[in-house]
Structures are given as structure tokens and as C-alpha cells.
Scaffold this motif. Structure first.
Motif, PDB file in Angstrom:
ATOM      1  N   PHE A   1     -82.856   7.355  36.943  1.00 40.16           N
ATOM      2  CA  PHE A   1     -83.633   8.249  36.748  1.00 40.16           C
ATOM      3  C   PHE A   1     -85.861   7.853  36.530  1.00 40.16           C
ATOM      4  O   PHE A   1     -85.070   7.507  35.603  1.00 40.16           O
ATOM      5  CB  PHE A   1     -82.534   9.389  35.580  1.00 40.16           C
ATOM      6  CG  PHE A   1     -82.847   8.983  34.937  1.00 40.16           C
ATOM      7  CD1 PHE A   1     -83.949   9.291  33.557  1.00 40.16           C
ATOM      8  CD2 PHE A   1     -81.502   8.492  33.829  1.00 40.16           C
ATOM      9  CE1 PHE A   1     -83.322   8.760  31.799  1.00 40.16           C
ATOM     10  CE2 PHE A   1     -81.505   8.277  32.750  1.00 40.16           C
ATOM     11  CZ  PHE A   1     -82.240   8.650  31.493  1.00 40.16           C
ATOM     12  N   ALA A   2     -85.878   8.992  36.497  1.00 39.95           N
ATOM     13  CA  ALA A   2     -86.979   8.898  36.094  1.00 39.95           C
ATOM     14  C   ALA A   2     -87.416   8.785  34.570  1.00 39.95           C
ATOM     15  O   ALA A   2     -87.020   9.792  34.059  1.00 39.95           O
ATOM     16  CB  ALA A   2     -87.596   9.895  37.118  1.00 39.95           C
ATOM     17  N   GLY A   3     -88.075   7.748  34.102  1.00 37.10           N
ATOM     18  CA  GLY A   3     -87.908   7.806  32.746  1.00 37.10           C
ATOM     19  C   GLY A   3     -87.020   7.045  31.804  1.00 37.10           C
ATOM     20  O   GLY A   3     -87.175   7.082  30.867  1.00 37.10           O
TER      21      GLY A   3
ATOM     22  N   LEU B   1     -87.018   4.033  31.134  1.00 37.79           N
ATOM     23  CA  LEU B   1     -87.780   2.936  31.708  1.00 37.79           C
ATOM     24  C   LEU B   1     -88.315   3.340  29.631  1.00 37.79           C
ATOM     25  O   LEU B   1     -87.679   2.650  28.598  1.00 37.79           O
ATOM     26  CB  LEU B   1     -88.916   2.688  31.173  1.00 37.79           C
ATOM     27  CG  LEU B   1     -89.636   4.099  31.654  1.00 37.79           C
ATOM     28  CD1 LEU B   1     -91.345   3.285  30.851  1.00 37.79           C
ATOM     29  CD2 LEU B   1     -90.257   3.989  32.694  1.00 37.79           C
ATOM     30  N   VAL B   2     -88.016   4.816  28.808  1.00 38.46           N
ATOM     31  CA  VAL B   2     -88.243   5.248  27.888  1.00 38.46           C
ATOM     32  C   VAL B   2     -86.395   5.162  26.936  1.00 38.46           C
ATOM     33  O   VAL B   2     -86.702   4.332  25.401  1.00 38.46           O
ATOM     34  CB  VAL B   2     -88.400   6.306  27.371  1.00 38.46           C
ATOM     35  CG1 VAL B   2     -88.661   6.535  26.412  1.00 38.46           C
ATOM     36  CG2 VAL B   2     -90.075   6.585  28.512  1.00 38.46           C
ATOM     37  N   LEU B   3     -85.988   5.454  27.390  1.00 43.96           N
ATOM     38  CA  LEU B   3     -84.143   5.399  27.019  1.00 43.96           C
ATOM     39  C   LEU B   3     -83.798   3.821  26.951  1.00 43.96           C
ATOM     40  O   LEU B   3     -83.404   3.345  25.763  1.00 43.96           O
ATOM     41  CB  LEU B   3     -83.128   5.918  28.081  1.00 43.96           C
ATOM     42  CG  LEU B   3     -81.551   5.825  26.905  1.00 43.96           C
ATOM     43  CD1 LEU B   3     -81.785   6.967  25.941  1.00 43.96           C
ATOM     44  CD2 LEU B   3     -81.268   6.952  28.679  1.00 43.96           C
TER      45      LEU B   3
ATOM     46  N   LEU C   1     -94.499  -1.938  30.735  1.00 50.18           N
ATOM     47  CA  LEU C   1     -94.292  -0.800  32.316  1.00 50.18           C
ATOM     48  C   LEU C   1     -95.538   0.234  32.358  1.00 50.18           C
ATOM     49  O   LEU C   1     -94.990   0.547  33.470  1.00 50.18           O
ATOM     50  CB  LEU C   1     -92.722  -0.050  30.830  1.00 50.18           C
ATOM     51  CG  LEU C   1     -92.242  -0.512  30.484  1.00 50.18           C
ATOM     52  CD1 LEU C   1     -90.845  -0.271  30.162  1.00 50.18           C
ATOM     53  CD2 LEU C   1     -91.521  -1.957  31.993  1.00 50.18           C
TER      54      LEU C   1
ATOM     55  N   ALA D   1     -95.952   0.780  36.262  1.00 55.25           N
ATOM     56  CA  ALA D   1     -95.710   1.855  36.837  1.00 55.25           C
ATOM     57  C   ALA D   1     -97.331   2.304  38.181  1.00 55.25           C
ATOM     58  O   ALA D   1     -96.211   2.887  38.832  1.00 55.25           O
ATOM     59  CB  ALA D   1     -95.839   3.006  35.662  1.00 55.25           C
TER      60      ALA D   1
ATOM     61  N   LEU E   1     -91.774   5.586  38.497  1.00 50.82           N
ATOM     62  CA  LEU E   1     -90.952   6.355  37.297  1.00 50.82           C
ATOM     63  C   LEU E   1     -89.914   5.107  36.859  1.00 50.82           C
ATOM     64  O   LEU E   1     -89.827   6.002  35.400  1.00 50.82           O
ATOM     65  CB  LEU E   1     -91.296   7.404  37.135  1.00 50.82           C
ATOM     66  CG  LEU E   1     -92.473   8.315  37.275  1.00 50.82           C
ATOM     67  CD1 LEU E   1     -92.429  10.046  37.129  1.00 50.82           C
ATOM     68  CD2 LEU E   1     -93.164   7.722  35.928  1.00 50.82           C
TER      69      LEU E   1
ATOM     70  N   PHE F   1     -86.312  11.888  20.430  1.00 52.61           N
ATOM     71  CA  PHE F   1     -86.494  11.290  21.286  1.00 52.61           C
ATOM     72  C   PHE F   1     -87.056  12.228  22.614  1.00 52.61           C
ATOM     73  O   PHE F   1     -87.560  11.860  23.118  1.00 52.61           O
ATOM     74  CB  PHE F   1     -85.650  10.485  21.416  1.00 52.61           C
ATOM     75  CG  PHE F   1     -84.736  10.013  22.547  1.00 52.61           C
ATOM     76  CD1 PHE F   1     -85.749   8.490  22.697  1.00 52.61           C
ATOM     77  CD2 PHE F   1     -84.189  10.221  24.282  1.00 52.61           C
ATOM     78  CE1 PHE F   1     -86.050   8.086  23.923  1.00 52.61           C
ATOM     79  CE2 PHE F   1     -84.341   8.920  24.744  1.00 52.61           C
ATOM     80  CZ  PHE F   1     -85.238   8.041  25.006  1.00 52.61           C
TER      81      PHE F   1
ATOM     82  N   PHE G   1     -89.060  11.575  25.183  1.00 53.41           N
ATOM     83  CA  PHE G   1     -89.547  11.322  25.492  1.00 53.41           C
ATOM     84  C   PHE G   1     -90.359  12.161  27.298  1.00 53.41           C
ATOM     85  O   PHE G   1     -91.224  11.428  27.903  1.00 53.41           O
ATOM     86  CB  PHE G   1     -87.880  11.544  25.969  1.00 53.41           C
ATOM     87  CG  PHE G   1     -87.832  11.506  27.976  1.00 53.41           C
ATOM     88  CD1 PHE G   1     -87.902  10.018  28.903  1.00 53.41           C
ATOM     89  CD2 PHE G   1     -87.452  12.408  28.645  1.00 53.41           C
ATOM     90  CE1 PHE G   1     -87.036  10.052  29.407  1.00 53.41           C
ATOM     91  CE2 PHE G   1     -86.857  11.914  30.308  1.00 53.41           C
ATOM     92  CZ  PHE G   1     -87.044  10.653  30.262  1.00 53.41           C
TER      93      PHE G   1
ATOM     94  N   LEU H   1     -92.771  10.751  29.936  1.00 53.77           N
ATOM     95  CA  LEU H   1     -92.974  11.195  31.279  1.00 53.77           C
ATOM     96  C   LEU H   1     -94.191  11.481  31.634  1.00 53.77           C
ATOM     97  O   LEU H   1     -94.598  10.673  32.310  1.00 53.77           O
ATOM     98  CB  LEU H   1     -91.918  12.113  31.388  1.00 53.77           C
ATOM     99  CG  LEU H   1     -91.076  11.754  32.633  1.00 53.77           C
ATOM    100  CD1 LEU H   1     -90.449  10.465  33.118  1.00 53.77           C
ATOM    101  CD2 LEU H   1     -90.107  12.763  32.981  1.00 53.77           C
TER     102      LEU H   1
ATOM    103  N   PHE I   1     -96.961   8.582  31.960  1.00 55.88           N
ATOM    104  CA  PHE I   1     -96.186   7.759  33.224  1.00 55.88           C
ATOM    105  C   PHE I   1     -96.440   8.184  34.247  1.00 55.88           C
ATOM    106  O   PHE I   1     -97.291   7.606  35.424  1.00 55.88           O
ATOM    107  CB  PHE I   1     -94.724   7.283  33.365  1.00 55.88           C
ATOM    108  CG  PHE I   1     -94.932   5.855  32.713  1.00 55.88           C
ATOM    109  CD1 PHE I   1     -94.721   6.032  30.857  1.00 55.88           C
ATOM    110  CD2 PHE I   1     -94.844   4.931  32.410  1.00 55.88           C
ATOM    111  CE1 PHE I   1     -94.604   4.530  29.991  1.00 55.88           C
ATOM    112  CE2 PHE I   1     -94.601   3.857  31.671  1.00 55.88           C
ATOM    113  CZ  PHE I   1     -93.916   3.803  30.296  1.00 55.88           C
TER     114      PHE I   1
ATOM    115  N   PRO J   1     -85.883  14.798  34.880  1.00 57.80           N
ATOM    116  CA  PRO J   1     -85.151  14.044  34.267  1.00 57.80           C
ATOM    117  C   PRO J   1     -84.042  14.555  32.648  1.00 57.80           C
ATOM    118  O   PRO J   1     -83.439  14.011  32.259  1.00 57.80           O
ATOM    119  CB  PRO J   1     -84.717  12.979  34.812  1.00 57.80           C
ATOM    120  CG  PRO J   1     -85.675  12.379  34.360  1.00 57.80           C
ATOM    121  CD  PRO J   1     -87.388  13.467  34.823  1.00 57.80           C
TER     122      PRO J   1
END
Lengths: 302, 676
Positions: A91-93, A95-97, A143, A147, A153, B406, B410, B414, B417, B523
Motif C-alpha cells: 500500500f502507499a507508504g 515503506l514507512v511501516l 527510498l 520514490a 509510494l 507512528f 506516517f 507520506l 514522499f 492508506p
């Protein structure tokens, strides 16, 4: 569907083999016969059946350390595309997770180390969190550059690149990102020249010294997580250093496996021909990664 | 007939303001007075949160409250719009939790001298902040602002027999009044250029760019001083460390946010932001976040450490706001929405986890009597609940999944990015945000591993008090509620995303903004799902390992320690040793000072070394500057004799002088010349 099953088989089964391969390469350099490729798997299975000694100072955090680390890296690993095979959960983002799951693993590994009350483990924990201060921004900047290159994303789009792969015009930033991610890989998986996975008792160790008190199944989990971490970060790096695909699923899986083997061999060679850096030099090594990633982004700004 | 949302809010403000008054009528140290005050605050919390949520949920974005009978007249007074309602929630939530916690943390029977003061000012502090966020003209804003600032002063210095509290209170008072002075300048300029004290966004948007720039700069100055952004944070660490812990929770969790609220409110009143505004906020935020957490790393005092983490989190909020402003000024709607969303959500999140951590610190301090992690250790055995709640707060503040910190980080990543995908060199903002946020995250993690490990894990470093036990339920319940909120916001985005959407829709973010809501733009549900899956895998791994470990455990052994025969608890790696390598990495900013004794003679006596990290702006800029200034303005001393009558005389003379400016001297002169 088949590919998803193969993905999980790779994630769960292959990582200890990479450790085995690294050790084989090192023994070739040292002129020894070396342990069989499956030795790490045998160690893990053997440890899972053993009893353990728990220090009287420890609490539940001591067991949570290996458990959270294992879970975090498993979940992080399921977010990465392997070769051309996309992760089913992107899912978008994400990469943060991905990055922050590694952070959570670090939180619990170092807390479990402090839980023993041992000076050695505290020292290792302190170094682990110190070096992460440099490797984490390097990872994020890499990253960010990807991107910008791919316009995506999520890890799937980011690592697989734009439609038809990365263009050759972007080779320079890709090389820089590859360097940065390579250094981050060596640091995060505690390999030479940042850390030495072989000598447990030296005062200069980082990761190994944090798990001195773990034994039995807990040590098995630590060992398995270390292998998983190597596998997951290698599969990220592979997208940058080997952005090729064949188009036939079976061949692509073989190519992916060959890539992993290649990374293991390179790590084995590095470990054979290099000495570990002095502790004071490690931050500069990691700063190098930060500079590479930052420069890659700057090259892309126009 | 006012609508329910505004009546509830007004009632809540009244209850909070009056909660401490009954105790004044009772005798010193009366338990009953404290019970009444606490119930008043809890009632205010319930009513206030209900009112704020109602105002957020119901359509019709702005509700006017009955105007104050203010002599200036004809001013709008107060109204609740979504932005105010959003900030009202943490004000009342943390207010109620602190009051409940305080009733056991500082029981009136054991603090007879200060208990009544505590009740009164805690109430006025909360009421002042609530008035501030619902005000819609300069008069009620200043009323709330000063009620908040002065109540906070009395609460910081409440232990006035300690020199530390007195000096921290004094520094705070000077800082807040310097801020008020700038606030007066801001409002005076606003009144001059718009012709009214009312907060009217249309009037602000009609101003010229230079005027708007000047107004924005003044607002940035005063509100970043209140929010504690670098380098104007100098009053903050001392004040938050000296105040009682539940007051620190309120100061750090909510009072700082009033600076953020003010900055947002004023920026949105000034029409379309110039590109430089976003950059200025972003730069202040990045500096605050990285340096704030680096300074936290160097502290030996648990509460000072937490206070520096407030600087860090204010920095994160400002980075989100700055990136959002850049998004607005460059017409990138998605960056604007995500940046503002990150900033606003982090306002809630920081209010929750920071007050949780301060309350946890209070429990530790009240049970052990020390604020130094280097003297603690192994508290998790005696205080398992406090340890668990503190762990939740630590994971949340380090921005790790699956907790609330978080979620907001996040959104900020986002935004960065998304911003990085646009062409153009102007978008190196995302680079700054990503680098600063990643560094901050890693440092915050290191710092809370240090704090949690040194205090709750391992073995006690000094002899524990005999009979050390867990805190009473009335202290654990507030911590538990805040910890539950940390988890809920992290895994259930459905509960906050619609509220946040309502606020974001009400903000003037330009025309190109997609208003379909955060749930569809970001998301967050996928993320929350990922967090839940992760939680399930952790549970499986934990159970699996515990099963494998099973009964084959040998306990009762000490830590192995590489074969050393007699390891002792003082050999553990302490908090300062843990931090040493990071302090070394940041020594260019922290300038740690070591006091190493000289060891002489054949039989040297006992000695000790210590080290400390001075504050960058208080100890190296403000105090030296004040010393210099003091010697220059000695002559002014003659006007300060300590006679109230003289001071009233000064006021009278000044007033007369001001009145003289009203005399039409020019006309009189013209008349004289004309010979009439």
C-alpha cells in the motif's frame, strides 16, 4: 497464487541458507572445508529443542525481545517484492511501516539486552542504537530517491521501478542508492566491517554481545531473525543492483535465488578480505551511506 | 437558545474555572476540598470532550457562543469552529486526567499548605486554555492567554520552598511575559491594519504582502516561544522538571499546544501563505526536532529529559505544518492535506503519550524519591502496571508501530514522499523532512530504550526503599486510559480520521485540494490492518517461543556476564553510559561538560566525577546576555524602590502623558498663529 506461495516458502526457508553460504565462502578463503550449507538450519532446529537458563533479573521483556524481532522482520519481509514478484500486501507508504518495524525490532532487542543487567549487553545495545541514528536516515533518503525515480509510494512500485524498468539515464543515482543500501545492509545485519558475527565475547561487538544471555529456543529465534534480516534487506538491495527480469516465472525465481547467492558470496568475500573497523570509524562509514543517498536525491532534483 | 455543543463547552469552562473555589472556603489540607475540585475537573472533562466532539461531528462548522459583556463592545467574543473543537479535546482530556492523578499524587492531607492553590490554579489553567481556543477576538484571546500563563506560573512554582522551583518559575514568568509583549505588538499591528480586534480571515487576506509577512513573523515569534521551539525553548526544561508531575503533564501535553494553535489560527487568518512562511516553519521544526531529542539524550534527570522530548515533538508538529504550508503555497493539495493532517494528529498524539509519560515519571518519582535514571533499575518487578503503561508511552513517542505516534509520523513521511515526486528544486523540503524525521525517530528510540531500560529493567542500582509497591488505582487509571488511547488511535483510524477530516475541510488550504478525506487519501486503514496483522504475529511468536521454552527453564541464576564471578548491580550499563556514544556524536551541539577530579598523592581520598549538558540557549545565550544587559541598565534601579505608591504614581503619570497626546496641540498652535 503459486508465486505467493513460493514467496512465503522463500521467506521462511531460504534465509538460513544464506548464512550457510557466507560461511562456506569464508572457509574457502581460509582453506578450510567449512560447514554444510544447511548448518544454520540444523543449529536453529537443535536450539529449538533445548532448555534455557533465565537470569533472575530478567522479566517478560527478555522473551519479548526475540519474539517481537522475529515477528517484525517476518511482517516487514512480506511487504517487499522479491525479484519481479510483487508483495500481495503493498500500500502507499508501506515503506514507512517496513522501516519502522525494523525500529520496533531494535527497541525490543536492545530492551531485552538491558533487561539482563549485564554491562556487556548494555554496551552492545548502546552501540546498536547509536549506529541506527545514521543508518536510518540513509535508508529513508535512499527510498526517497527511489520514490522520485519511480514516482511510486509503495515498496512494490518503488523497487520494481517505472514501467519497463529504470532508464539508463538514471544510472548514476541508482549506483549511489545501491552503495547506500549496501552499507545499510552491512550495518543492519551486523556484518564486517561494522560488526563481527563470529566473536561473541569481544568488547567491540554490537549485535552478538546483546544476545549473550539468550539460550535455547530464544537463541534459535535470534539466529533465525538475523538470517531473515539478511534475506529481506538483500532482496531490497537486489532491485537496485540487479534490476533485470526475464518474464518467465520459473526463470525469474532462479534469477532471484542467484542474486541472493551473489550477495551472500560478496558478503563472504568482504568478511574474508577485510578487518572490522575500529568503533570510532563506523559512524564515518555510515555517514558515507548518508552522503551517497543524499547525493542521489540531489542528482534527481532538477 | 444556544446549541448543545456550545452550551456543553461553556458549562465545562465554568466547571473547570470554579472547581478549585470551594476548597478556598474549607480549612487547610481538607480532603473534601480536593475531592470537590477533582470531581469538578472530571465533570468539566466529560462535558468539554462531549461538547467538542459534538461540535466536530455536527454539520454547521461555526457556532457562536454568547459574547462576553466586554466593555470594548461589539466584538464577536467566542465561537467554536472545527479547529477550536479539535484543540478543546486534549485540553479537557489531559486536564481531567491530571486532576484525577493529582488527587493521589499530591493528596491534600500531606500537602496542606499548597493543596488549595493547586486546585484553584489547575482549574483556571484548563479554563484559560479553553477560553483561548474558543476566542475570536484579541480581547478574549489575551484573557485566556494570560489566565493560562499566570496559572501555569503559580503551578510551576508551587513548591516554593525549593530554589529550583522558584528559579524555574521566574525564568518561565519572564519568558511568557516577553511573549505577551510580542503578542500585544501583534494585536496592535492587526488592529491598525484591519481596523478591528476581531479575528476576521477576510480582513487578513485583504492586506498587502509586506503587512501579512510582518504579522506572520510576529506570530511565529510569540507562538514558537510558547510552544517551546528551538531556540526559544529555554524556559521549558526547567519549568517542566520543577513542576509537580501531573502539572508537567498538562504543561507539556497541552499548554505547549496553545502555541501551535495560535500559530495555526493566525496563519490561516492571513490569506494565502507566502512560500517563505512554510520554509521558516519547516526550518524551525527540523531544528527543534533533531536538537530537542539530542539534548534529551544528554539529560540525567528523567523529567528534564521528557521536557526536551516536548521540544522534539513540537518540532515534528511544526515540520508537518510547514510542509503543509509549502503545499498550500505551491498549490500541491495532497501535500497540504497530509502535512496539516500529520501536524494536527500529532497534536493529539503528543498530548496523550507525553502526559502518559509524565504521569508515569510521577509515579516513579513519588515511589523512589529520585528523578535520576542512573539511580534506579528493575522497577518493573515492584511496579508492573506503571512499567507497562510507561512502555506503551515509550513505544508511542518513539513513533513505532502499532501505536499512535507512528500514525502521525506516517502521515508526515507520506507528505514528504508525495512532495518528493513533484519536479523542481523547491521540493527539497521533503528531503529535509525525511532526513530530520528519520534521525529524530532513531534518536527518540535510543532515548526511550535508555529511559525504560535504566528505570524498569535490570537490577536496582541503589538500595530500593523497603516496601516499594505499585501506585494506587487513582494514579493507575488515568495512565491506563491514556495508554488505551495510544493503542486505539494506532489501530483504529476510523475513530479519528473523520474528526480530522472535518478540521482539514474547514481550513483554507487553497482551491486545488482533494477534500475526499484522509481515509481515502492516505492508506491509514491498510496501515492499521498491517499493524493488527503484526500484533497477531507477535502474539504467535511470543506464545510459540514460550511453548518451546516450556518447562525446560532453569531460573534463579544470575546473569552470566561472560563468566565474571561476582557481577554487581552497579556494574550495569547506566543511562549515562548508554547515552555517552550518542552524546559524543552530537557533541558539536550539546557541548557536554565533564568535571573530572585530579587524583593526587599516594593515598587519595574518595572523590567523584560528574558531567552535564547545559542548555544551548538558556546557559549559553540568555543568561550571558542578561548579565551584560544588567550591568548596562543599573541606572534604572533608582526607579524601583519597592514602594507600591510610587508604582501607582508611575502609572498615573504615564496615563496623563498618554492623555496629553489627545490634546489637539497642532490645532491650538494653528489657532494661535491665526490669531483667533
Amino acid at each position: 497464487m503459486i508465486d505467493t506461495i513460493i514467496r512465503f516458502a522463500f521467506l521462511l526457508l531460504v534465509p538460513p541458507l544464506m548464512l550457510g553460504l557466507i560461511n562456506r565462502v569464508k572457509s574457502v578463503f581460509a582453506g578450510r572445508k567449512g560447514p554444510p550449507l544447511l548448518q544454520s538450519w540444523r543449529d536453529i532446529v537443535k536450539l529449538a529443542g533445548k532448555g534455557i537458563v533465565l537470569s533472575s533479573t530478567t522479566s517478560w521483556v527478555f522473551i519479548a525481545g526475540p519474539a517481537v524481532t522475529l515477528a517484525a522482520i517476518l511482517v516487514a519481509g512480506s511487504l517487499v517484492p522479491y525479484g519481479p514478484f510483487r508483495s500481495p500486501f503493498g500500500f502507499a507508504g508501506d515503506l514507512v511501516l517496513f522501516a519502522y518495524l525494523f525500529g520496533l525490532a531494535r527497541f525490543f532487542t536492545t530492551s531485552a539486552a538491558l533487561d539482563t543487567g549485564s554491562a556487556f549487553e548494555g554496551m552492545g545495545a548502546s552501540r546498536e542504537v547509536t549506529f541506527a541514528i545514521l543508518s536510518e536516515p540513509a535508508f529513508f533518503l535512499s527510498l526517497l530517491a527511489l520514490a522520485r525515480l519511480s514516482g511510486a509510494l509503495d515498496l512494490n512500485g518503488l523497487l520494481l521501478g517505472p514501467e519497463g524498468g529504470f532508464s539508463t539515464a538514471t544510472a548514476a543515482p541508482l549506483v549511489l542508492v545501491g552503495l547506500a543500501l549496501g552499507i545499510v545492509l552491512l550495518a543492519e545485519t551486523s556484518r564486517i566491517p561494522v560488526d563481527d558475527p563470529n566473536t561473541h565475547l569481544e568488547l567491540t561487538m554490537i549485535h552478538e554481545v546483546m544476545v549473550l544471555d539468550h539460550s535455547g529456543p530464544l537463541l534459535g529465534a535470534v539466529l533465525y531473525s538475523a538470517a531473515l534480516r539478511l534475506f529481506v534487506l538483500s532482496s531490497v538491495l537486489l532491485h537496485v543492483v540487479m534490476p533485470f527480469r526475464i518474464g518467465v516465472a520459473a526463470l525469474d525465481w532462479i534469477l532471484f535465488a542467484a542474486g541472493l547467492a551473489g550477495i551472500s558470496i560478496v558478503i563472504g568475500v568482504i568478511e574474508s578480505v577485510m578487518a572490522r573497523f575500529r568503533m570510532g570509524r563506523v559512524p564515518w562509514f555510515l555517514t558515507g551511506a548518508l552522503l551517497c543517498a543524499g547525493s542521489a536525491f540531489v542528482l534527481l532534483v532538477r | 437558545m444556544p446549541d448543545p455543543a456550545s452550551s456543553l463547552t461553556l458549562l465545562a469552562i465554568a466547571f473547570a474555572a470554579a472547581s478549585g473555589l470551594p476548597s478556598l472556603a474549607m480549612r487547610r489540607g481538607s480532603r473534601k476540598g480536593q475531592v470537590v475540585a477533582t470531581s469538578g475537573m472530571l465533570l468539566a472533562a466529560v462535558l468539554g470532550i462531549a461538547g467538542a466532539l459534538l461540535a466536530l461531528l455536527q454539520p454547521g462548522s461555526i457556532r457562536a457562543l454568547p459574547a462576553l459583556p466586554w466593555p470594548a463592545g461589539n466584538l464577536p467574543g467566542m465561537r467554536i469552529d472545527p479547529l477550536s473543537a479539535f484543540f478543546l479535546v486534549p485540553v479537557f482530556l489531559v486536564g481531567g486526567m491530571s486532576a484525577l492523578y493529582g488527587s493521589s499524587y499530591r493528596p491534600a492531607v500531606r500537602n496542606p499548605r499548597t493543596a488549595r492553590r493547586m486546585s484553584v490554579f489547575l482549574g483556571t489553567l484548563v479554563a484559560g486554555m479553553a477560553v483561548l481556543v474558543v476566542s475570536s477576538d484579541a480581547f478574549s484571546f489575551i484573557l485566556g492567554w494570560e489566565a493560562m500563563a499566570l496559572s501555569a506560573f503559580f503551578l510551576i512554582g508551587i513548591d516554593d520552598e525549593s530554589a529550583e522551583a522558584r528559579s524555574a518559575g521566574l525564568v518561565y514568568l519572564l519568558a511568557t511575559h516577553a511573549g505577551t509583549l510580542v503578542l500585544f505588538a501583534l494585536f496592535a499591528l492587526w488592529r491598525t491594519v484591519t481596523g478591528s480586534f476581531a479575528f476576521d480571515a477576510a480582513a487578513g487576506a485583504a492586506l498587502g504582502p509586506a503587512t501579512r509577512g510582518a504579522l506572520f513573523l510576529l506570530a511565529l515569534l510569540v507562538f514558537s516561544l510558547k510552544a517551546g521551539a528551538m531556540p526559544l525553548h529555554f524556559w521549558l526544561p526547567g519549568a517542566h522538571a520543577a513542576a509537580p508531575s501531573h502539572v508537567s503533564a498538562l504543561l507539556s501535553g497541552v499548554v505547549l499546544k496553545m502555541g501551535i494553535y495560535g500559530l495555526m489560527r493566525f496563519t490561516f487568518m492571513l490569506g494565502e501563505p507566502a512560500p517563505s512562511w512554510g520554509w521558516a516553519v519547516l526550518a524551525v521544526g527540523a531544528a527543534s526536532s533533531v536538537l530537542g531529542v539530542a539534548f534529551a539524550m544528554g539529560q540525567h534527570d528523567l523529567k528534564r529529559l521528557l521536557a526536551y522530548h516536548s521540544v522534539e515533538n513540537i518540532g515534528i508538529i511544526l515540520m508537518g505544518f510547514g510542509l503543509g504550508l509549502i503545499g498550500v503555497s505551491s498549490g500541491r493539495g495532497l501535500v497540504a492535506v497530509l502535512g496539516m493532517g500529520a501536524a494536527l494528529l500529532h497534536v493529539w498524539n503528543h498530548a496523550i503519550f507525553k502526559s502518559l509519560l509524565f504521569l508515569g515519571a510521577g509515579s516513579v518519582v513519588s515511589r523512589t524519591g529520585t528523578r535520576s535514571p542512573d539511580r534506579l533499575g528493575g522497577l518493573a518487578a515492584a511496579m508492573p502496571w506503571t512499567a507497562g503503561f510507561f512502555l506503551v508511552g515509550s513505544i508511542a513517542i518513539a513513533g513505532l508501530p502499532p501505536l499512535n505516534g507512528f500514525m502521525s509520523e506516517f502521515l508526515l513521511y507520506l507528505a514528504a514522499f508525495v512532495g518528493s515526486r513533484y519536479p523542481g528544486a523547491v521540493d527539497s523540503g521533503p528531503l529535509l523532512v525525511a532526513a530530520a524525521l528519520a534521525t529524530t525517530g532513531a534518536l527518540a528510540l535510543a532515548c526511550f530504550v535508555k529511559v525504560y531500560g535504566a528505570i524498569f529493567l535490570g537490577a536496582p542500582r541503589t538500595t530500593q526503599r523497603p516496601g516499594l509497591r505499585e501506585s494506587p488505582p487513582s494514579m493507575l487509571v488515568p495512565m491506563g486510559i491514556l495508554a488505551m488511547l495510544c493503542i486505539a488511535i494506532g489501530v483504529l483510524p476510523g475513530i479519528w480520521a473523520p474528526l480530522l477530516d472535518r478540521v482539514i475541510r474547514s481550513l483554507p488550504l487553497g482551491t486545488g485540494v482533494d477534500r475526499s478525506g484522509l481515509m481515502s487519501l492516505a492508506p491509514v486503514s491498510a496501515l492499521a490492518f498491517g499493524s493488527l496483522v503484526f500484533a497477531a504475529v507477535v502474539t504467535l511468536a511470543f506464545l510459540g517461543l514460550s511453548f518451546l521454552v516450556g518447562r525446560r527453564v532453569r531460573r534463579g541464576q544470575g546473569t552470566w556476564d561472560c563468566g565474571y564471578a561476582k557481577p554487581g548491580p552497579r556494574m550495569q550499563y547506566g543511562a549515562s553510559s548508554f547515552a555517552a556514544s550518542i552524546v559524543g556524536l552530537f557533541s558539536w551541539a550539546l557541548r557536554p561538560r565533564f568535571h573530572i577530579p585530579r587524583i593526587e598523592g599516594s593515598f587519595p581520598g574518595a572523590t567523584g566525577m560528574h558531567s552535564h549538558v547545559d542548555d544551548a540557549s538558556l546557559d549559553r545565550m540568555v543568561i550571558p546576555f542578561m548579565r551584560k544587559a544588567e550591568s548596562r541598565i543599573q541606572w534604572f534601579r533608582r526607579f524601583q524602590q519597592g514602594q507600591t505608591q510610587m508604582y501607582v504614581l508611575y502609572v498615573l503619570v504615564t496615563l496623563l502623558a498618554l492623555l496629553c497626546t489627545l490634546v489637539p496641540f497642532g490645532d491650538m498652535l494653528a489657532d494661535l498663529v491665526a490669531g483667533r
